[in-house]
Design a protein around this motif. Structure first.
Motif, PDB file in Angstrom:
ATOM      1  N   ILE A  98      10.357 -12.206  -3.796  1.00  0.00           N
ATOM      2  CA  ILE A  98      10.181 -11.876  -2.381  1.00  0.00           C
ATOM      3  C   ILE A  98       8.661 -12.636  -1.953  1.00  0.00           C
ATOM      4  O   ILE A  98       8.470 -13.691  -0.952  1.00  0.00           O
ATOM      5  CB  ILE A  98      10.103 -10.542  -1.890  1.00  0.00           C
ATOM      6  N   GLN A  99       7.657 -12.514  -2.838  1.00  0.00           N
ATOM      7  CA  GLN A  99       6.601 -13.122  -2.852  1.00  0.00           C
ATOM      8  C   GLN A  99       6.645 -14.646  -2.758  1.00  0.00           C
ATOM      9  O   GLN A  99       5.954 -15.347  -2.143  1.00  0.00           O
ATOM     10  CB  GLN A  99       5.559 -12.742  -4.066  1.00  0.00           C
ATOM     11  N   GLN A 100       7.630 -15.305  -3.644  1.00  0.00           N
ATOM     12  CA  GLN A 100       7.463 -16.642  -3.802  1.00  0.00           C
ATOM     13  C   GLN A 100       8.377 -17.244  -2.379  1.00  0.00           C
ATOM     14  O   GLN A 100       7.970 -18.285  -2.087  1.00  0.00           O
ATOM     15  CB  GLN A 100       8.599 -16.956  -5.161  1.00  0.00           C
ATOM     16  N   ALA A 101       9.401 -16.430  -2.021  1.00  0.00           N
ATOM     17  CA  ALA A 101      10.144 -16.623  -0.848  1.00  0.00           C
ATOM     18  C   ALA A 101       9.161 -16.823   0.390  1.00  0.00           C
ATOM     19  O   ALA A 101       9.265 -17.933   1.239  1.00  0.00           O
ATOM     20  CB  ALA A 101      11.222 -15.679  -0.359  1.00  0.00           C
ATOM     21  N   VAL A 102       8.009 -16.184   0.551  1.00  0.00           N
ATOM     22  CA  VAL A 102       6.879 -16.197   1.502  1.00  0.00           C
ATOM     23  C   VAL A 102       6.333 -17.375   1.215  1.00  0.00           C
ATOM     24  O   VAL A 102       6.219 -18.536   2.282  1.00  0.00           O
ATOM     25  CB  VAL A 102       6.079 -14.830   1.465  1.00  0.00           C
ATOM     26  N   VAL A 103       5.849 -17.981   0.069  1.00  0.00           N
ATOM     27  CA  VAL A 103       5.438 -19.190  -0.224  1.00  0.00           C
ATOM     28  C   VAL A 103       6.247 -20.207   0.205  1.00  0.00           C
ATOM     29  O   VAL A 103       5.946 -21.178   0.904  1.00  0.00           O
ATOM     30  CB  VAL A 103       4.943 -19.261  -1.674  1.00  0.00           C
ATOM     31  N   ASP A 104       7.495 -20.174  -0.331  1.00  0.00           N
ATOM     32  CA  ASP A 104       8.396 -21.175   0.083  1.00  0.00           C
ATOM     33  C   ASP A 104       8.660 -21.423   1.728  1.00  0.00           C
ATOM     34  O   ASP A 104       8.939 -22.583   1.989  1.00  0.00           O
ATOM     35  CB  ASP A 104       9.971 -21.006  -0.618  1.00  0.00           C
ATOM     36  N   MET A 105       8.590 -20.302   2.270  1.00  0.00           N
ATOM     37  CA  MET A 105       8.805 -20.582   3.729  1.00  0.00           C
ATOM     38  C   MET A 105       7.618 -21.255   4.637  1.00  0.00           C
ATOM     39  O   MET A 105       7.468 -21.540   5.654  1.00  0.00           O
ATOM     40  CB  MET A 105       9.141 -19.198   4.393  1.00  0.00           C
ATOM     41  N   GLY A 106       6.576 -21.094   3.681  1.00  0.00           N
ATOM     42  CA  GLY A 106       5.331 -21.761   4.289  1.00  0.00           C
ATOM     43  C   GLY A 106       4.566 -20.854   5.384  1.00  0.00           C
ATOM     44  O   GLY A 106       3.719 -21.241   6.148  1.00  0.00           O
ATOM     45  N   ILE A 107       4.686 -19.625   5.252  1.00  0.00           N
ATOM     46  CA  ILE A 107       4.259 -18.773   6.436  1.00  0.00           C
ATOM     47  C   ILE A 107       2.870 -18.106   5.949  1.00  0.00           C
ATOM     48  O   ILE A 107       2.509 -18.032   4.815  1.00  0.00           O
ATOM     49  CB  ILE A 107       5.197 -17.516   6.685  1.00  0.00           C
ATOM     50  N   SER A 108       2.094 -18.019   6.851  1.00  0.00           N
ATOM     51  CA  SER A 108       0.814 -17.224   6.569  1.00  0.00           C
ATOM     52  C   SER A 108       0.899 -15.691   7.099  1.00  0.00           C
ATOM     53  O   SER A 108       1.230 -15.410   8.348  1.00  0.00           O
ATOM     54  CB  SER A 108      -0.371 -17.980   7.432  1.00  0.00           C
ATOM     55  N   ILE A 109       0.253 -14.631   6.489  1.00  0.00           N
ATOM     56  CA  ILE A 109       0.536 -13.220   6.820  1.00  0.00           C
ATOM     57  C   ILE A 109      -0.886 -12.769   6.640  1.00  0.00           C
ATOM     58  O   ILE A 109      -1.798 -12.694   5.856  1.00  0.00           O
ATOM     59  CB  ILE A 109       1.478 -12.438   5.649  1.00  0.00           C
ATOM     60  N   ASP A 110      -1.289 -12.120   7.872  1.00  0.00           N
ATOM     61  CA  ASP A 110      -2.583 -11.552   8.117  1.00  0.00           C
ATOM     62  C   ASP A 110      -2.117  -9.936   8.372  1.00  0.00           C
ATOM     63  O   ASP A 110      -1.813  -9.658   9.611  1.00  0.00           O
ATOM     64  CB  ASP A 110      -3.270 -12.120   9.325  1.00  0.00           C
ATOM     65  N   THR A 111      -2.529  -9.033   7.562  1.00  0.00           N
ATOM     66  CA  THR A 111      -2.682  -7.515   7.575  1.00  0.00           C
ATOM     67  C   THR A 111      -3.909  -7.122   7.328  1.00  0.00           C
ATOM     68  O   THR A 111      -4.368  -6.856   6.275  1.00  0.00           O
ATOM     69  CB  THR A 111      -1.609  -6.962   6.419  1.00  0.00           C
ATOM     70  N   PRO A 112      -4.516  -6.772   8.443  1.00  0.00           N
ATOM     71  CA  PRO A 112      -6.106  -6.483   8.192  1.00  0.00           C
ATOM     72  C   PRO A 112      -6.054  -5.072   7.748  1.00  0.00           C
ATOM     73  O   PRO A 112      -6.909  -4.581   7.007  1.00  0.00           O
ATOM     74  CB  PRO A 112      -6.709  -6.558   9.607  1.00  0.00           C
ATOM     75  N   ARG A 113      -5.066  -4.215   8.205  1.00  0.00           N
ATOM     76  CA  ARG A 113      -5.145  -2.688   7.878  1.00  0.00           C
ATOM     77  C   ARG A 113      -3.566  -2.110   7.597  1.00  0.00           C
ATOM     78  O   ARG A 113      -2.829  -2.635   8.330  1.00  0.00           O
ATOM     79  CB  ARG A 113      -5.860  -1.781   8.767  1.00  0.00           C
ATOM     80  N   ASP A 114      -3.369  -1.185   6.482  1.00  0.00           N
ATOM     81  CA  ASP A 114      -2.345  -0.743   6.446  1.00  0.00           C
ATOM     82  C   ASP A 114      -2.082   0.304   7.661  1.00  0.00           C
ATOM     83  O   ASP A 114      -2.926   0.748   8.260  1.00  0.00           O
ATOM     84  CB  ASP A 114      -1.995  -0.063   5.156  1.00  0.00           C
ATOM     85  N   MET A 115      -0.735   0.711   7.678  1.00  0.00           N
ATOM     86  CA  MET A 115      -0.430   1.636   8.765  1.00  0.00           C
ATOM     87  C   MET A 115      -1.533   2.964   8.892  1.00  0.00           C
ATOM     88  O   MET A 115      -1.714   3.373   9.765  1.00  0.00           O
ATOM     89  CB  MET A 115       0.990   2.308   8.787  1.00  0.00           C
ATOM     90  N   VAL A 116      -1.524   3.591   7.561  1.00  0.00           N
ATOM     91  CA  VAL A 116      -2.279   4.878   7.644  1.00  0.00           C
ATOM     92  C   VAL A 116      -3.743   4.518   7.984  1.00  0.00           C
ATOM     93  O   VAL A 116      -4.266   5.700   8.580  1.00  0.00           O
ATOM     94  CB  VAL A 116      -2.410   5.460   6.111  1.00  0.00           C
ATOM     95  N   GLU A 117      -4.321   3.275   7.733  1.00  0.00           N
ATOM     96  CA  GLU A 117      -5.732   3.195   8.385  1.00  0.00           C
ATOM     97  C   GLU A 117      -5.626   3.082   9.977  1.00  0.00           C
ATOM     98  O   GLU A 117      -6.482   3.382  10.634  1.00  0.00           O
ATOM     99  CB  GLU A 117      -6.177   1.813   7.817  1.00  0.00           C
ATOM    100  N   ILE A 118      -4.508   2.321  10.354  1.00  0.00           N
ATOM    101  CA  ILE A 118      -4.447   2.235  11.970  1.00  0.00           C
ATOM    102  C   ILE A 118      -4.179   3.574  12.482  1.00  0.00           C
ATOM    103  O   ILE A 118      -4.923   3.971  13.701  1.00  0.00           O
ATOM    104  CB  ILE A 118      -3.476   1.516  12.283  1.00  0.00           C
ATOM    105  N   LEU A 119      -3.565   4.481  11.996  1.00  0.00           N
ATOM    106  CA  LEU A 119      -3.203   5.789  12.463  1.00  0.00           C
ATOM    107  C   LEU A 119      -4.606   6.777  12.637  1.00  0.00           C
ATOM    108  O   LEU A 119      -4.730   7.558  13.360  1.00  0.00           O
ATOM    109  CB  LEU A 119      -2.143   6.755  11.870  1.00  0.00           C
ATOM    110  N   SER A 120      -5.236   6.641  11.679  1.00  0.00           N
ATOM    111  CA  SER A 120      -6.704   7.155  11.515  1.00  0.00           C
ATOM    112  C   SER A 120      -7.307   7.075  12.809  1.00  0.00           C
ATOM    113  O   SER A 120      -8.278   7.920  13.008  1.00  0.00           O
ATOM    114  CB  SER A 120      -7.402   7.086  10.350  1.00  0.00           C
ATOM    115  N   ASP A 121      -7.244   5.868  13.446  1.00  0.00           N
ATOM    116  CA  ASP A 121      -8.007   5.704  14.752  1.00  0.00           C
ATOM    117  C   ASP A 121      -8.045   6.912  15.755  1.00  0.00           C
ATOM    118  O   ASP A 121      -8.881   7.000  16.633  1.00  0.00           O
ATOM    119  CB  ASP A 121      -7.709   4.448  15.209  1.00  0.00           C
ATOM    120  N   ASP A 122      -6.668   7.435  15.651  1.00  0.00           N
ATOM    121  CA  ASP A 122      -6.348   8.529  16.542  1.00  0.00           C
ATOM    122  C   ASP A 122      -6.291   9.915  15.709  1.00  0.00           C
ATOM    123  O   ASP A 122      -5.529  10.730  16.343  1.00  0.00           O
ATOM    124  CB  ASP A 122      -5.041   8.113  17.258  1.00  0.00           C
ATOM    125  N   ARG A 123      -6.974   9.839  14.578  1.00  0.00           N
ATOM    126  CA  ARG A 123      -6.937  11.156  13.917  1.00  0.00           C
ATOM    127  C   ARG A 123      -5.517  11.595  13.356  1.00  0.00           C
ATOM    128  O   ARG A 123      -5.605  12.869  13.263  1.00  0.00           O
ATOM    129  CB  ARG A 123      -7.721  12.306  14.535  1.00  0.00           C
TER     130      ARG A 123
END
Length: 375
Positions: A98-123
């Protein structure tokens, strides 16, 4: 062009939408956008190739927090469910192929924070999440489930998931989709759309789709929406209940990947291209005001294209109902219109989101149309 609200009222009422049994038979939906994905080739998912389209040049992988307070438990904290998790911040947890498929597709992924970090914004803590629903098993929807405790957070999946994706890799060599580390010891609740005798979770048909009443009060229905992937499911959520002053309930439909682009839904026989947009017929592959611009493309990212087309056709009827707000997981034109987490999406109709978003996808074709002098 197409940046304003286009007058194109929806007049179809979808038969069979369940009536609310109580004013409390609703859920709060909060839209979460944890990722940015750049450079996804449209041809991997859509056909035909409309050369020059900016489709997928910058797209989200949306997740949704669904919160419900049962009528008999009004004094308790809400039951919280996540529908999809987006993409994990740690891509090394994905199978090497799957990691290689992402490379082969030439896409760029930006995930600054995982879901648990985002949820913590609302405690909201990870252990406050009762269940995570996977619309399907693809990497841009499963996030990092291992961050949610196995003792408190179950996994809800569609038919065939257990047979095809458990155990996870590397325990099962032919499973490249689900890491065993995310499901080890976790309760996996596979939705049964065939069991019509289950009183706790009744099964019925809504808009031609099999549906399970997840909470038992009609506030959240999980829909069997096959074609894109094994066990693909969607969620129909009642966001407001009818009252003496409001005639009808309102709903949000979380489609997962039934469609990757709004041009697969719109226009349709239920809701035609409005007069203001007829210039787009110059690049419409079918030169037709009541057929969508795109079809799902054959290939490895769709399980069964013919079945997916049938599911999409049924989804078009939901999309034409003025009381249903359809949200595609990768609709980049939602952003800038809808309120994102921690805000609620429940007042979508009062805020006019559907009217503002409905034909915005046509902006993907602006450069082509202008180049042809059609507008």
């Amino acid at each position: 062009m197409y940046s304003h609200v286009i007058s194109s009222p929806k007049t179809m009422t979808l038969p069979g939408l369940p009536k609310a049994t109580s004013p409390l038979a609703t859920c709060t939906v909060r839209i979460i956008s944890p990722n940015r994905v750049l450079g996804v080739p449209a041809s991997a998912f859509l056909t035909p190739d409309i050369t020059g389209s900016t489709t997928y040049s910058d797209t989200p992988c949306l997740s949704f927090l669904i919160e419900h307070v049962p009528e008999l438990e009004a004094s308790k904290s809400p039951r919280r469910i996540l529908f999809d998790l987006g993409i994990s911040k740690d891509l090394t947890m994905l199978h090497p192929s799957i990691q290689q498929a992402v490379v082969d597709m030439g896409i760029s992924i930006d995930t600054p924070r995982d879901m648990v970090e985002i949820l913590s914004d609302d405690r909201i803590r990870a252990e406050n999440i009762e269940s995570v629903i996977f619309s399907h098993h693809h990497f841009d929807h499963i996030g990092n489930l291992s961050l949610f405790p196995v003792s408190t957070t179950s996994l809800v999946v569609g038919p065939g998931f257990k047979k095809n994706f458990t155990p996870g890799f590397p325990v099962r060599e032919d499973n490249i989709s689900i890491p065993q580390s995310t499901i080890e010891g976790r309760v996996i609740d596979e939705v049964n759309f065939a069991n019509t005798d289950n009183l706790a979770r009744p099964v019925k048909e809504i808009g031609g789709l099999k549906a399970v009443d997840w909470f038992g009060d009609g506030s959240l229905w999980l829909l069997d929406t096959p074609g894109h992937a094994i066990g693909h499911i969607s969620a129909l959520v009642r966001t407001t209940a009818a009252t003496s002053s409001v005639e009808r309930d309102t709903w949000v439909l979380l489609t997962g990947d039934v469609c990757h682009h709004a041009g697969e839904l719109r226009p349709s026989v239920h809701h035609q291209l409005p007069q203001q947009c007829l210039g787009c017929l110059a690049i419409h592959p079918k030169d037709c005001t009541n057929q969508p611009f795109y079809d799902p493309a054959p290939g490895p990212w769709h399980l069964d294209v013919d079945t997916l087309k049938d599911t999409t056709a049924l989804m078009q009827a939901f999309d034409a109902d003025p009381d249903v707000f359809v949200i595609l997981s990768h609709d980049h034109w939602l952003e800038g219109i809808v309120d994102l987490f921690p805000h609620s999406a429940n007042q979508w109709k009062a805020k006019g989101w559907d009217d503002k978003v409905r034909w915005r996808f046509l902006k993907d074709f602006e450069g082509i149309i202008e180049g042809r002098g059609s507008q």
